[in-house]
Design a protein around this motif. Sequence first.
Motif, PDB file in Angstrom:
ATOM      1  N   GLY A 338     -29.227  16.367   3.331  1.00  0.00           N
ATOM      2  CA  GLY A 338     -28.470  17.555   3.689  1.00  0.00           C
ATOM      3  C   GLY A 338     -28.670  18.028   5.106  1.00  0.00           C
ATOM      4  N   THR A 339     -29.538  17.361   5.866  1.00  0.00           N
ATOM      5  CA  THR A 339     -29.736  17.742   7.271  1.00  0.00           C
ATOM      6  C   THR A 339     -28.455  17.468   8.047  1.00  0.00           C
ATOM      7  OG1 THR A 339     -32.087  17.164   7.133  1.00  0.00           O
ATOM      8  CG2 THR A 339     -31.121  17.378   9.340  1.00  0.00           C
ATOM      9  N   PRO A 340     -27.826  18.480   8.657  1.00  0.00           N
ATOM     10  CA  PRO A 340     -26.552  18.271   9.354  1.00  0.00           C
ATOM     11  C   PRO A 340     -26.705  17.352  10.569  1.00  0.00           C
ATOM     12  CG  PRO A 340     -26.960  20.606   8.950  1.00  0.00           C
ATOM     13  CD  PRO A 340     -28.244  19.894   8.678  1.00  0.00           C
ATOM     14  N   VAL A 341     -25.718  16.541  10.815  1.00  0.00           N
ATOM     15  CA  VAL A 341     -25.653  15.710  12.018  1.00  0.00           C
ATOM     16  C   VAL A 341     -24.365  16.042  12.759  1.00  0.00           C
ATOM     17  CG1 VAL A 341     -27.016  13.834  10.995  1.00  0.00           C
ATOM     18  CG2 VAL A 341     -24.520  13.762  10.852  1.00  0.00           C
ATOM     19  N   GLN A 342     -24.431  15.965  14.066  1.00  0.00           N
ATOM     20  CA  GLN A 342     -23.239  16.220  14.885  1.00  0.00           C
ATOM     21  C   GLN A 342     -22.642  14.932  15.434  1.00  0.00           C
ATOM     22  OE1 GLN A 342     -26.365  18.033  15.802  1.00  0.00           O
ATOM     23  NE2 GLN A 342     -25.701  19.214  14.024  1.00  0.00           N
ATOM     24  N   HIS A 343     -23.432  13.857  15.356  1.00  0.00           N
ATOM     25  CA  HIS A 343     -22.974  12.596  15.936  1.00  0.00           C
ATOM     26  C   HIS A 343     -23.418  11.440  15.040  1.00  0.00           C
ATOM     27  CE1 HIS A 343     -21.375  10.825  19.780  1.00  0.00           C
ATOM     28  NE2 HIS A 343     -21.822   9.740  19.184  1.00  0.00           N
ATOM     29  N   VAL A 344     -22.598  10.409  14.997  1.00  0.00           N
ATOM     30  CA  VAL A 344     -22.944   9.163  14.299  1.00  0.00           C
ATOM     31  C   VAL A 344     -22.651   8.016  15.250  1.00  0.00           C
ATOM     32  CG1 VAL A 344     -22.373   7.610  12.391  1.00  0.00           C
ATOM     33  CG2 VAL A 344     -22.517  10.080  11.996  1.00  0.00           C
ATOM     34  N   PHE A 345     -23.653   7.161  15.429  1.00  0.00           N
ATOM     35  CA  PHE A 345     -23.463   5.981  16.286  1.00  0.00           C
ATOM     36  C   PHE A 345     -23.721   4.721  15.478  1.00  0.00           C
ATOM     37  CE2 PHE A 345     -25.152   2.599  19.004  1.00  0.00           C
ATOM     38  CZ  PHE A 345     -24.058   2.413  19.827  1.00  0.00           C
ATOM     39  N   ILE A 346     -22.735   3.836  15.462  1.00  0.00           N
ATOM     40  CA  ILE A 346     -22.842   2.558  14.752  1.00  0.00           C
ATOM     41  C   ILE A 346     -22.640   1.440  15.764  1.00  0.00           C
ATOM     42  CG2 ILE A 346     -21.803   1.080  12.996  1.00  0.00           C
ATOM     43  CD1 ILE A 346     -20.995   3.768  11.564  1.00  0.00           C
ATOM     44  N   VAL A 369     -14.019  11.152   8.478  1.00  0.00           N
ATOM     45  CA  VAL A 369     -15.164  11.727   9.192  1.00  0.00           C
ATOM     46  C   VAL A 369     -15.176  13.234   8.984  1.00  0.00           C
ATOM     47  CG1 VAL A 369     -16.167  12.127  11.475  1.00  0.00           C
ATOM     48  CG2 VAL A 369     -15.221   9.891  10.905  1.00  0.00           C
ATOM     49  N   ALA A 370     -16.339  13.768   8.675  1.00  0.00           N
ATOM     50  CA  ALA A 370     -16.467  15.192   8.370  1.00  0.00           C
ATOM     51  C   ALA A 370     -16.157  16.055   9.588  1.00  0.00           C
ATOM     52  CB  ALA A 370     -17.880  15.476   7.881  1.00  0.00           C
ATOM     53  N   PRO A 371     -15.632  17.265   9.369  1.00  0.00           N
ATOM     54  CA  PRO A 371     -15.375  18.183  10.486  1.00  0.00           C
ATOM     55  C   PRO A 371     -16.654  18.447  11.276  1.00  0.00           C
ATOM     56  CG  PRO A 371     -14.375  18.991   8.461  1.00  0.00           C
ATOM     57  CD  PRO A 371     -15.244  17.835   8.072  1.00  0.00           C
ATOM     58  N   GLY A 372     -16.530  18.505  12.584  1.00  0.00           N
ATOM     59  CA  GLY A 372     -17.664  18.788  13.448  1.00  0.00           C
ATOM     60  C   GLY A 372     -18.529  17.595  13.774  1.00  0.00           C
ATOM     61  N   VAL A 373     -18.155  16.413  13.282  1.00  0.00           N
ATOM     62  CA  VAL A 373     -18.916  15.194  13.551  1.00  0.00           C
ATOM     63  C   VAL A 373     -18.112  14.281  14.467  1.00  0.00           C
ATOM     64  CG1 VAL A 373     -19.943  13.107  12.565  1.00  0.00           C
ATOM     65  CG2 VAL A 373     -20.149  15.295  11.368  1.00  0.00           C
ATOM     66  N   ARG A 374     -18.763  13.775  15.484  1.00  0.00           N
ATOM     67  CA  ARG A 374     -18.163  12.740  16.328  1.00  0.00           C
ATOM     68  C   ARG A 374     -18.792  11.403  15.936  1.00  0.00           C
ATOM     69  NH1 ARG A 374     -18.678  11.800  22.914  1.00  0.00           N
ATOM     70  NH2 ARG A 374     -17.152  10.089  23.022  1.00  0.00           N
ATOM     71  N   ALA A 375     -17.979  10.469  15.511  1.00  0.00           N
ATOM     72  CA  ALA A 375     -18.477   9.178  15.026  1.00  0.00           C
ATOM     73  C   ALA A 375     -17.931   8.052  15.883  1.00  0.00           C
ATOM     74  CB  ALA A 375     -18.078   8.966  13.571  1.00  0.00           C
ATOM     75  N   MET A 376     -18.846   7.215  16.400  1.00  0.00           N
ATOM     76  CA  MET A 376     -18.483   6.108  17.291  1.00  0.00           C
ATOM     77  C   MET A 376     -18.894   4.785  16.675  1.00  0.00           C
ATOM     78  SD  MET A 376     -19.900   7.718  20.878  1.00  0.00           S
ATOM     79  CE  MET A 376     -19.852   6.114  21.667  1.00  0.00           C
ATOM     80  N   VAL A 377     -18.011   3.802  16.793  1.00  0.00           N
ATOM     81  CA  VAL A 377     -18.339   2.437  16.393  1.00  0.00           C
ATOM     82  C   VAL A 377     -18.187   1.552  17.622  1.00  0.00           C
ATOM     83  CG1 VAL A 377     -17.783   0.500  14.897  1.00  0.00           C
ATOM     84  CG2 VAL A 377     -17.557   2.826  14.034  1.00  0.00           C
ATOM     85  N   ALA A 456     -21.532  10.086   8.340  1.00  0.00           N
ATOM     86  CA  ALA A 456     -20.297  10.400   9.056  1.00  0.00           C
ATOM     87  C   ALA A 456     -19.289  11.117   8.168  1.00  0.00           C
ATOM     88  CB  ALA A 456     -19.689   9.120   9.619  1.00  0.00           C
ATOM     89  N   VAL A 457     -19.157  10.674   6.924  1.00  0.00           N
ATOM     90  CA  VAL A 457     -18.119  11.244   6.059  1.00  0.00           C
ATOM     91  C   VAL A 457     -18.582  12.496   5.320  1.00  0.00           C
ATOM     92  CG1 VAL A 457     -16.970   9.016   5.798  1.00  0.00           C
ATOM     93  CG2 VAL A 457     -18.690   9.712   4.113  1.00  0.00           C
ATOM     94  N   THR A 458     -19.895  12.742   5.316  1.00  0.00           N
ATOM     95  CA  THR A 458     -20.397  13.958   4.655  1.00  0.00           C
ATOM     96  C   THR A 458     -20.862  15.017   5.642  1.00  0.00           C
ATOM     97  OG1 THR A 458     -22.650  13.080   4.487  1.00  0.00           O
ATOM     98  CG2 THR A 458     -21.143  12.638   2.636  1.00  0.00           C
ATOM     99  N   GLY A 459     -21.131  14.588   6.887  1.00  0.00           N
ATOM    100  CA  GLY A 459     -21.585  15.531   7.904  1.00  0.00           C
ATOM    101  C   GLY A 459     -23.068  15.813   7.870  1.00  0.00           C
ATOM    102  N   CYS A 460     -23.797  15.062   7.057  1.00  0.00           N
ATOM    103  CA  CYS A 460     -25.232  15.289   6.958  1.00  0.00           C
ATOM    104  C   CYS A 460     -25.917  14.017   6.480  1.00  0.00           C
ATOM    105  CB  CYS A 460     -25.535  16.437   5.994  1.00  0.00           C
ATOM    106  SG  CYS A 460     -24.958  16.140   4.306  1.00  0.00           S
ATOM    107  N   ILE A 461     -27.237  13.978   6.577  1.00  0.00           N
ATOM    108  CA  ILE A 461     -27.976  12.830   6.065  1.00  0.00           C
ATOM    109  C   ILE A 461     -27.805  12.790   4.547  1.00  0.00           C
ATOM    110  CG2 ILE A 461     -30.268  11.827   5.772  1.00  0.00           C
ATOM    111  CD1 ILE A 461     -31.012  13.000   8.501  1.00  0.00           C
ATOM    112  N   THR A 462     -27.293  11.663   4.081  1.00  0.00           N
ATOM    113  CA  THR A 462     -26.887  11.532   2.682  1.00  0.00           C
ATOM    114  C   THR A 462     -27.397  10.210   2.122  1.00  0.00           C
ATOM    115  OG1 THR A 462     -24.868  12.809   3.102  1.00  0.00           O
ATOM    116  CG2 THR A 462     -24.876  11.405   1.145  1.00  0.00           C
ATOM    117  N   ASP A 463     -27.809  10.203   0.892  1.00  0.00           N
ATOM    118  CA  ASP A 463     -28.165   8.965   0.209  1.00  0.00           C
ATOM    119  C   ASP A 463     -26.878   8.230  -0.115  1.00  0.00           C
ATOM    120  OD1 ASP A 463     -29.029   6.914  -1.454  1.00  0.00           O
ATOM    121  OD2 ASP A 463     -30.484   8.167  -2.504  1.00  0.00           O
TER     122      ASP A 463
END
Length: 468
Positions: A338-346, A369-377, A456-463
Amino acid sequence: MAKTLYRKLVDAHTVAVLDTQNVLLFCDLHLMNEYTSPQAFSGLHQQSRGVPVPGQNVAVVSHVIPTHPVVHRIIEDPASALQASNLKRNCERHRIPLFDTNDRLQGIEHVVAPELGMIRPGMVVICGDSHTTTYGALGALGFGIGTSEVEHVLATQSLVYRLAADMRITVDGALPPGTTAKDLILAIIARIGAQGARGHVVEFAGRAITALSVEARFTLCNMAVEAGARGALIAPDATSIDYVLARAPDLAAGAWRDAALAHWATLCSDEDAMFDIEHRFDAGEVAPHVTWGTSPDQAIPVNGRIPSPHDATDAVGRQSAEQALHYTHLAAGASLLGTPVQHVFIGSCTNGRIEDLRAVAAVVGSRHVAPGVRAMVVPGSGAVKAQAEAEGIAALLQAAGFEWRQPGCSMCLAMNDDVLADGVRCASTTNRNFVGRQGRGAITHLMSPAMAAAAAVTGCITDVRSLS
């Protein structure tokens, strides 16, 4: 005398024994990039020396290159542009093959070399980059070297090499669903520590290792250096040999193929070979892992709790944990879920291959991709990028809100213009979570591609297992 695979490779490449701890080692392949080679070439030229075997040296522009999705890339930063232009000029002068900025096969050196058939079992491969350990996945001894050593290799195709000790890490059992080689190596590093393999070359063995794909083995060997290893090896088997043969047209048939296969069959540790240190792991006990601190060994299962600094066995470990928690704004005993993330890098040389991108696409599916998250591949190479586009992976990820970038090291190390701002928390598939690694004040959580996709799709650290 019985020998480990490591000693077999060293002995086969020893030009001269210098003393009990050092040999002159012949290097089959030397890879270069734009940021560790300039001083080496300058030293070479000051001594009026040439490169006697240019065909056994290959260069790639990878670390400083921008990854913006444009047709023709231009390195705008003057210092970075100078590094790239100097590499091109030096390669032209010495007739060294170069994958330049806009070469369609350009990418990260540790992705480009094996996918183009440059890496074969039994080779010694060196590069001015610590993650050269990657090539152990194919039964090649790879390790990083310094700038002065780069100069020596350019001039002689050999290296003064200090012998390492032997370590074997045996992993039996099977990885559970949702768990990957990235989780396995994070679990190993967390247990043995960031210096647990210092001074050793690690051989990975066991049923869980032989069950891995070659690309998963690359991930494992790539991050062995984060435990202090000077190299990593997996004995070649049918899986790795098939990978090599599919990329080696010169070994399609005939005497060369027969000789290669016969030699590769000898590349294993003798049954009674002695290792200085042995570790055993059960893959079935490994869960998806995430780092909580500022070192790759500060990792826990995603459903675990952040340890207390008081759990450390010494004052140094306690201080390191305290500083890490202060930097990452986390608390001992807390859950990462549940810890929020603002960025995802793959991406990166650890997890920027086609198998990694397929895993991401499988998790994303029809999600966004969840609102407020920037996700890069960022694909690891031009070949990976083209394949992902042909398979529809790129289109799926773009439709889901991911940025689809050009190949390069990108945000792995903030040496280019892909840099995080202070305080931004990033779910990353890279190999290091050091202070400032992805940008001054940025917070990095290392995890697998599947776990990063889940974030990326949940906006937080997720299992990721909760999304299936």
